[in-house]
Design an enzyme around this catalytic site. Sequence first.
Site, short mmCIF file in Angstrom:
data_model
loop_
_atom_site.label_atom_id
_atom_site.label_comp_id
_atom_site.label_asym_id
_atom_site.label_seq_id
_atom_site.Cartn_x
_atom_site.Cartn_y
_atom_site.Cartn_z
N ASP A 75 -2.54 1.27 7.01
CA ASP A 75 -1.63 1.04 5.88
C ASP A 75 -1.25 -0.43 5.80
O ASP A 75 -1.19 -1.01 4.72
CB ASP A 75 -0.38 1.90 6.02
CG ASP A 75 -0.71 3.37 6.15
OD1 ASP A 75 -1.26 3.94 5.20
OD2 ASP A 75 -0.43 3.94 7.22
N GLU A 82 -1.75 -1.34 -5.39
CA GLU A 82 -2.95 -0.64 -5.80
C GLU A 82 -2.63 0.24 -6.99
O GLU A 82 -1.56 0.86 -7.05
CB GLU A 82 -3.44 0.21 -4.61
CG GLU A 82 -4.79 0.84 -4.81
CD GLU A 82 -5.25 1.53 -3.54
OE1 GLU A 82 -6.20 1.04 -2.92
OE2 GLU A 82 -4.65 2.56 -3.18
N ASP A 93 0.88 -1.17 0.00
CA ASP A 93 0.00 0.00 0.00
C ASP A 93 0.92 1.23 0.00
O ASP A 93 1.48 1.59 1.03
CB ASP A 93 -0.89 -0.02 1.24
CG ASP A 93 -1.84 1.18 1.28
OD1 ASP A 93 -2.42 1.51 0.24
OD2 ASP A 93 -1.99 1.78 2.36
#
Length: 161
Positions: free
Chosen positions: A140, A67, A7
């Site tokens: 996170d 992502e 992330d």
Amino acid sequence: MRILGIDCGSERTGFGVIESDGRRHRMVSCGVIRTRTSDPFEARLLAIAARLRGVIREFEPQAVAVEEVFHSQNSKSALKLAHVRGVALLAAAEAGLPLGEYSPLTIKQSVVGYGRAEKGQVALMVQRLVGGGAVFESADASDAVAIAICHAFHYRGAAAS
């Protein structure tokens, strides 16, 4: 299959390593790479890269997932995020690992079943999917594990390993 989810963030980059057969998931490790905002941005990128390389060496994942960049109201923040993503992609490529990239909507749908889920809902489902005893340092870290779980659901070779 062992999967590393990342992330990306310029202040906090979450990472999560899971073992998965595509249906059942076990958390191996997770954490957060923190950088100081007072440091030059290039030094922060270097620190993130070094730590990601270390995570890859230590946990020997078979795949990496990140992502996709999403549209942001703040173009400066989006650009910094893209730089960190580039560092993550480079670390995966240097290690010769296959890479999966997923939209926030796809990640949330994979983990929660609803693409507009809130961070708390994602963290709760991640905890349930990897075992109730899982502890996350921050959102996170749980988001990184969610990205890894999403990859486990979507990666065609995951069930075969």
